[in-house]
Design a protein around this motif. Structure first.
Motif, mmCIF file in Angstrom:
data_model
loop_
_atom_site.group_PDB
_atom_site.id
_atom_site.type_symbol
_atom_site.label_atom_id
_atom_site.label_comp_id
_atom_site.label_asym_id
_atom_site.label_seq_id
_atom_site.Cartn_x
_atom_site.Cartn_y
_atom_site.Cartn_z
ATOM 1 N N PRO A 1 -14.219 4.231 4.561
ATOM 2 C CA PRO A 1 -14.344 4.716 3.180
ATOM 3 C C PRO A 1 -15.672 5.407 2.879
ATOM 4 O O PRO A 1 -15.712 6.368 2.106
ATOM 5 N N ASP A 9 -6.830 -1.580 -1.911
ATOM 6 C CA ASP A 9 -7.474 -2.151 -0.729
ATOM 7 C C ASP A 9 -6.680 -3.394 -0.364
ATOM 8 O O ASP A 9 -6.444 -4.259 -1.214
ATOM 9 N N ASP A 10 -6.248 -3.492 0.891
ATOM 10 C CA ASP A 10 -5.421 -4.638 1.274
ATOM 11 C C ASP A 10 -6.241 -5.893 1.540
ATOM 12 O O ASP A 10 -5.720 -6.922 1.967
ATOM 13 N N LEU A 70 -10.670 5.425 -4.342
ATOM 14 C CA LEU A 70 -9.923 4.425 -3.577
ATOM 15 C C LEU A 70 -9.069 3.635 -4.554
ATOM 16 O O LEU A 70 -9.583 2.999 -5.472
ATOM 17 N N GLN A 93 -7.598 -1.789 5.557
ATOM 18 C CA GLN A 93 -6.814 -0.614 5.167
ATOM 19 C C GLN A 93 -6.998 -0.316 3.685
ATOM 20 O O GLN A 93 -7.164 -1.222 2.871
ATOM 21 N N TYR A 94 -6.941 0.969 3.340
ATOM 22 C CA TYR A 94 -7.112 1.374 1.947
ATOM 23 C C TYR A 94 -6.254 2.596 1.661
ATOM 24 O O TYR A 94 -5.807 3.303 2.570
ATOM 25 N N SER A 141 -7.728 3.401 7.726
ATOM 26 C CA SER A 141 -8.319 2.105 8.047
ATOM 27 C C SER A 141 -9.713 2.285 8.611
ATOM 28 O O SER A 141 -10.016 3.288 9.258
ATOM 29 N N ILE A 182 0.822 -1.203 0.000
ATOM 30 C CA ILE A 182 0.000 0.000 0.000
ATOM 31 C C ILE A 182 0.864 1.266 0.000
ATOM 32 O O ILE A 182 0.524 2.263 -0.647
ATOM 33 N N ASP A 209 -3.287 6.766 3.273
ATOM 34 C CA ASP A 209 -3.910 5.498 3.637
ATOM 35 C C ASP A 209 -4.591 5.665 4.996
ATOM 36 O O ASP A 209 -4.178 6.464 5.825
#
Length: 233
Positions: free
Chosen positions: A196, A215-216, A212, A220-221, A155, A47, A153
């Motif tokens: 988000p 995205d993990d 966005l 988290q993004y 979360s 990320i 980033d």
């Protein structure tokens, strides 16, 4: 008292540091590994690598810490400036070879304009609260060149409340932290994790376009935000 800066300084000077504790408003204190702030590019998660790949033009790395992200961007040829409120962190960045590192508070910064404002390691959290984030978006419009971007980033921390009720008096992503190092404790500070859906809502209301990018697959993004065309000027 720059407790965090003292831990960074020990790690920089001795390649080791004692335990840095992170007290929080929602659970037991956690150990924060100090060497994480000195990671190499190979040690960084996808990320963060994606975010650095998305950087454009003149970059301001906000909350630069020990300068690991800024150093990579400088090596890639970017015109990069890092800003941090910790004098120790700024000193470390300069000693590591970063050309531009300044001590300051992003909320009162009114210097040059940039094409990318970069916040990594949940760095947008320093806005503290939902209201603080809204206020920062207004301020950020004055820090970006036309067409510039905000990259960060964050979360969704809903998972913290799997076994307990959500706070009734505030947004659940508003938390507080306190550093402790070698028996010294710093001041408590507010931190924001924004989900988000709320992010997109605030972006629309504040005159920003939000996408966005990554995205993990968990919580988290990575987000990219640009001032909406109708809001420029």
């Amino acid at each position: 008292m720059d407790v965090f800066g003292k831990a960074l300084q020990d790690q920089f000077d001795n390649n080791t540091a004692e335990t840095l504790w992170l007290h929080n408003s929602y659970d037991e204190p956690e150990e924060m590994p100090v060497d994480i702030f000195f990671r190499t590019e190979e040690e960084m998660p996808d990320i963060e690598l994606e975010a650095m790949d998305m950087c454009e033009g003149r970059v301001l790395d906000v909350g630069g810490g020990a300068g690991s992200h800024a150093m990579i961007l400088q090596e890639r040829g970017f015109e990069i400036t890092a800003i941090d409120i910790s004098a120790a962190a700024v000193g470390i960045m300069l000693k590591r070879g970063l050309t531009n590192a300044i001590e300051g508070d992003i909320f009162s910064y009114t210097g040059e304009k940039f094409d990318t404002l970069l916040f990594l390691m949940n760095g947008i959290g320093l806005t503290g609260t939902v209201e603080g984030f809204r206020n920062f978006l207004d301020h950020a419009k004055n820090l970006l060149n036309e067409g510039g971007q905000l990259l960060f980033d964050s979360s969704d921390i809903t998972y913290l409340y799997d076994d307990t009720e959500m706070p009734a008096d505030k947004y659940y992503g508003e938390v507080s932290y306190q550093y402790e190092y070698k028996g010294e404790k710093g001041e408590w500070f507010n931190w924001l994790y924004i989900d988000p859906q709320l992010l997109k809502k605030i972006a629309r209301e504040s005159g920003w376009e939000c996408h966005l990018l990554f995205d993990d697959g968990q919580d988290q993004y990575l987000a990219e935000m640009r001032v909406a065309t109708a809001s420029r000027g």
